[in-house]
Scaffold this active site. Structure first.
Site, PDB file in Angstrom:
ATOM      1  N   ASP A 315       0.815  -1.216   0.000  1.00 64.64           N
ATOM      2  CA  ASP A 315       0.000   0.000   0.000  1.00 64.64           C
ATOM      3  C   ASP A 315       0.844   1.258   0.000  1.00 64.64           C
ATOM      4  OD1 ASP A 315       0.664   0.587   2.895  1.00 64.64           O
ATOM      5  OD2 ASP A 315      -0.411  -1.298   3.132  1.00 64.64           O
ATOM      6  N   ASP A 369       8.239 -14.185  -3.002  1.00 69.20           N
ATOM      7  CA  ASP A 369       7.853 -14.665  -1.680  1.00 69.20           C
ATOM      8  C   ASP A 369       8.876 -14.169  -0.662  1.00 69.20           C
ATOM      9  OD1 ASP A 369       6.510 -16.592   0.251  1.00 69.20           O
ATOM     10  OD2 ASP A 369       8.557 -17.386   0.211  1.00 69.20           O
ATOM     11  N   ASP A 387       5.865  -5.610   7.296  1.00 67.08           N
ATOM     12  CA  ASP A 387       4.467  -5.182   7.220  1.00 67.08           C
ATOM     13  C   ASP A 387       3.713  -6.235   6.409  1.00 67.08           C
ATOM     14  OD1 ASP A 387       2.178  -3.703   7.434  1.00 67.08           O
ATOM     15  OD2 ASP A 387       2.733  -2.222   5.921  1.00 67.08           O
TER      16      ASP A 387
END
Length: 523
Positions: A315, A369, A387
């Site tokens: 984000d 990953d 996060d």
């Protein structure tokens, strides 16, 4: 006469039935029936895998949902095989009826379950019911097909079982490989099972309405042709309506207006601001997202911070806080899919909230990953900001294990720090302290802390370092507290205080072998 095979008690009797003529010679006719077995097995496994995949997305834990789907379907298959015995004398009509029902139930299962979840917030019991119905129908296929094979040309029971099971297992292999590598990536869950339903209906029509049409009266044949046509029309109409259905379901599922949805990354706009969902989990929840990002990043920046690694954070909010520091020279952001960063790059509202962080030349985005990337990382960092998605599934829970924190420690410079966005300590105290225990078990010194922001729960964090003396303080070059309210002295001073209901709980760390943090979150 040989003893009947367990699980197929009708075979010995069927082999004694006088053969009936098929539409073509016995050899090609048997091939067509065995091909139908293969196709039906492939479709059955696709239904099974689709239910398991949908359960992992909607139900939360892929292990639990897959276990339920498999156990219910296998049990129901046994019941379906027994239930098919009375219909052996009318095997042709029974088989095409089973395929018609299977085409409808299997083809529509994902759409129905998605609708139940989006509009009524239920999934588990409808999923069990659908699995049971599909298992019953799939279980009835083999006994009926066995009867049809024997009517073409009787053979020894063991040989007939071997032929049908070989075709069945090959079909399962084909369906199992097509689902993850071809169908799901290109069609998605809803259209994948719709296509399988179409194939089921066509297979039933091909075997019975062509090959064994002499077994059916004209009126019954016409009725079955009409039923197959109606099923194909239903599935085709649902296929065409799938995009509109998905949009309506998203509007019902998410708060606010859905602005974009791509690769399970959904952005909505609400009156309070933008909200971002990844794989159904809300990652940005207005209006507390900015304060949570401040609390996550700034305590870890107290010390050298030239090179920073951000794990997750597609984000851009944690990235925005890292880039407030002029001393930062490079930031590597690792996300599972680069598509997670698209809304923060393109949507004006989220882009403004993230401070246009992805446009900064110091940022390098890697799609990988996190576990595998950290394990192979050649460089070392001053700060690691984790996060990451919440540990609600086994795949996400491994990013909260002692092993992962041990790997992360290896990419830290000697005075480096890692900060983890842990489960909420008020809602999930055992999960929060399990994450903290994992960091300690990896040889790190920890500083647990929490903040209260607008939203359903407190936010929990753990700051950890190899070197002693780490504490909650602002960096020498930290932004002014007016720009970053979390850095106000009074807020920093009380962040490491936990009320009695959030006090430390002695729990063992989560590990790859026992990802107990996921159990703590679900419990």
């Amino acid at each position: 006469m040989n003893s009947p095979v367990p699980g197929a008690p009708t075979i010995a009797r069927v082999s004694a039935v006088r053969p009936r003529p098929a539409a073509i010679a016995p050899g090609p006719a048997r091939f067509v029936v065995l091909l139908a077995v293969l196709v039906c097995a492939a479709c059955g496994l696709i239904y099974e895998l689709a239910l398991a995949a949908l359960g992992g997305t909607l139900g939360g834990d892929p292990v639990v949902e897959t276990s339920i789907v498999l156990s219910v379907m296998v049990f129901a298959m046994g019941v379906g095989a027994l239930a098919a015995k009375p219909f052996a004398r009318r095997a042709a009509a029974a088989f095409v009826a089973v395929e018609i029902l299977l085409a409808v139930c299997g083809g529509m299962c994902a759409t129905a379950l998605y609708a139940a979840f989006a509009w009524y917030d239920v999934y588990r019991w409808p999923m069990i019911a659908v699995s049971a119905v599909l298992g019953l129908l799939i279980g009835a296929e083999i006994p009926l097909l066995m009867t049809l094979v024997q009517r073409i040309r009787p053979q020894e029971a063991g040989s007939a079982v071997a032929d049908l099971f070989a075709a069945d297992y090959v079909g399962a292999l084909i369906g199992g490989l097509l689902f993850p590598f071809l169908l799901l990536p290109h069609l998605g869950q809803l259209r994948t099972v719709l296509l399988a339903g179409v194939v089921n209906a066509i297979a039933g029509a091909l075997v019975v309405l062509w090959l064994f049409r002499v077994d059916l009266r004209l009126r019954l044949r016409v009725g079955m042709y009409a039923a197959v046509g109606a099923v194909l029309a239903l599935l085709a109409g649902t296929w065409l309506a799938t995009p509109a259905f998905e949009r309506a379901a998203r509007d019902a599922l998410y708060d606010g207006d859905v602005v974009s949805a791509r690769e399970d990354v959904v952005l909505t706009h609400t009156g309070a601001g933008p909200e971002l969902y990844v794989d159904g989990e809300r990652r940005v929840a207005a209006p507390g997202a900015s304060e949570a990002a401040q609390a996550l990043v700034h305590p870890a920046m107290a010390g050298r911070h030239e090179r920073v690694l951000v794990l997750g954070g597609g984000d851009g909010l944690a990235l925005r806080e890292v880039l407030r520091y002029p001393a930062v020279r490079e930031v590597v952001l690792v996300v599972a899919r680069v598509a997670e960063t698209a809304p923060a790059r393109t949507d004006p509202a989220l882009r403004a909230l993230a401070g246009d962080a992805f446009a900064d030349p110091r940022v390098r985005v890697v799609g990988a990953d996190a576990f595998a990337w950290v394990r192979a990382a050649p460089a070392r960092f001053d700060v690691v900001v984790a996060d990451l998605p919440g540990p609600t599934t086994g795949a996400a829970a491994r990013l909260y294990t002692q092993e992962f924190y041990g790997l992360t420690r290896t990419v830290l410079r000697p005075a480096g720090r890692i900060v983890v966005h842990a489960p909420a300590p008020d809602a999930h105290p055992r999960a929060y302290w399990c994450a903290e225990a994992g960091l300690r078990a990896a040889g790190l010194r920890t500083v647990p802390y929490r903040v209260t922001v607008p939203g359903p729960a407190d936010r929990g964090f753990v700051l950890a370092a190899v070197a002693p003396g780490t504490g909650l303080r602002a960096a020498d070059d930290a932004p002014d507290a007016a720009a970053v309210p979390f850095l106000a002295a009074e807020r920093l001073a009380r962040a490491d205080w936990f009320p009695p209901h959030e006090a430390r709980v002695d729990v063992p760390p989560s590990t790859l072998n026992h990802p107990r943090i996921a159990d703590y979150v679900r419990g």
